[in-house]
Write an enzyme that holds these catalytic residues in place. Structure first.
Site, PDB file in Angstrom:
ATOM      1  N   ARG A 127       0.832  -1.194   0.000  1.00  0.00           N
ATOM      2  CA  ARG A 127       0.000   0.000   0.000  1.00  0.00           C
ATOM      3  C   ARG A 127       0.873   1.253   0.000  1.00  0.00           C
ATOM      4  NH1 ARG A 127      -5.117   2.064   3.585  1.00  0.00           N
ATOM      5  NH2 ARG A 127      -5.261   4.080   2.529  1.00  0.00           N
ATOM      6  N   ARG A 172      -5.990   1.205  -3.631  1.00  0.00           N
ATOM      7  CA  ARG A 172      -5.063   0.610  -2.661  1.00  0.00           C
ATOM      8  C   ARG A 172      -5.039  -0.904  -2.779  1.00  0.00           C
ATOM      9  NH1 ARG A 172      -9.052   3.174   1.533  1.00  0.00           N
ATOM     10  NH2 ARG A 172      -9.039   4.552  -0.231  1.00  0.00           N
ATOM     11  N   ASP A 185      -6.529  -2.134   2.559  1.00  0.00           N
ATOM     12  CA  ASP A 185      -6.898  -1.165   3.584  1.00  0.00           C
ATOM     13  C   ASP A 185      -7.442  -1.971   4.756  1.00  0.00           C
ATOM     14  OD1 ASP A 185      -7.474   1.324   4.792  1.00  0.00           O
ATOM     15  OD2 ASP A 185      -9.527   1.280   4.015  1.00  0.00           O
ATOM     16  N   ASP A 204      -9.079  -1.310   8.493  1.00  0.00           N
ATOM     17  CA  ASP A 204      -9.595  -0.343   9.459  1.00  0.00           C
ATOM     18  C   ASP A 204      -9.992  -1.050  10.747  1.00  0.00           C
ATOM     19  OD1 ASP A 204      -9.407   1.885   7.761  1.00  0.00           O
ATOM     20  OD2 ASP A 204     -11.378   1.464   6.882  1.00  0.00           O
TER      21      ASP A 204
END
Length: 158
Positions: free
Chosen positions: A83, A92, A95, A97
């Site tokens: 990334r 990307r 990712d 989160d």
């Protein structure tokens, strides 16, 4: 061990392989165990729409890692999987989160728990409801499934 829910997304390269590699790297960490995972959905990009579709999913982990240390772990995994942060909401390889960390509410410059935008994102609430539908969001007091249904019904104040 803390129960934590993570959202994962990828729209570059072999998206499914990127998701699987991220899950394997999480599970390889000595203080993290991936204990459940949602199905993978293909979704249109959010925010910046002129990019390839994403594959998104959520995982449940158990960990002894603190929230800030977990942020360092997921940023390291994102870096290891290629990334590059060039633009907000840009394409990307991966990712990751931190969505929920137990019933913690935390607001720092570098980390917000629960994730500040999760209630607006069907690509988060849909897979998360598969594995955590009865979990109560500490900020809203609503279950993840209730939040998913409200977003689907068009409620703006989920």
């Amino acid at each position: 061990m803390a129960v934590v829910y993570l959202g994962l997304g990828s729209n570059m390269g072999d998206r499914r392989d990127n998701l699987e590699s991220a899950i394997q790297k999480l599970d390889d960490h000595e203080a993290i165990e991936v204990v459940n995972r949602s199905s993978i959905l293909e979704t249109e990009p959010y925010g910046k729409t002129d990019q390839p579709n994403f594959m998104n999913m959520c995982v449940m982990i158990e960990t002894r890692v603190s929230p800030l240390d977990l942020l360092e772990v997921v940023l390291s995994i994102e870096h290891d999987l290629g990334r590059v942060r060039k633009e907000v909401w840009g394409p990307r390889t991966i990712d990751i989160d931190i969505l929920l960390y137990e019933d913690l509410e935390l607001s720092l410059d570098e980390l917000n728990i629960p994730h500040a935008e999760m209630h607006k994102r069907s690509f988060v609430l849909e897979p998360l409801s598969e594995i955590a539908g009865d979990v109560v969001h500490p900020g809203t007091g609503r279950t993840i499934e209730a939040m998913r249904r409200a977003l689907e019904a068009g409620e703006t104040n989920v």
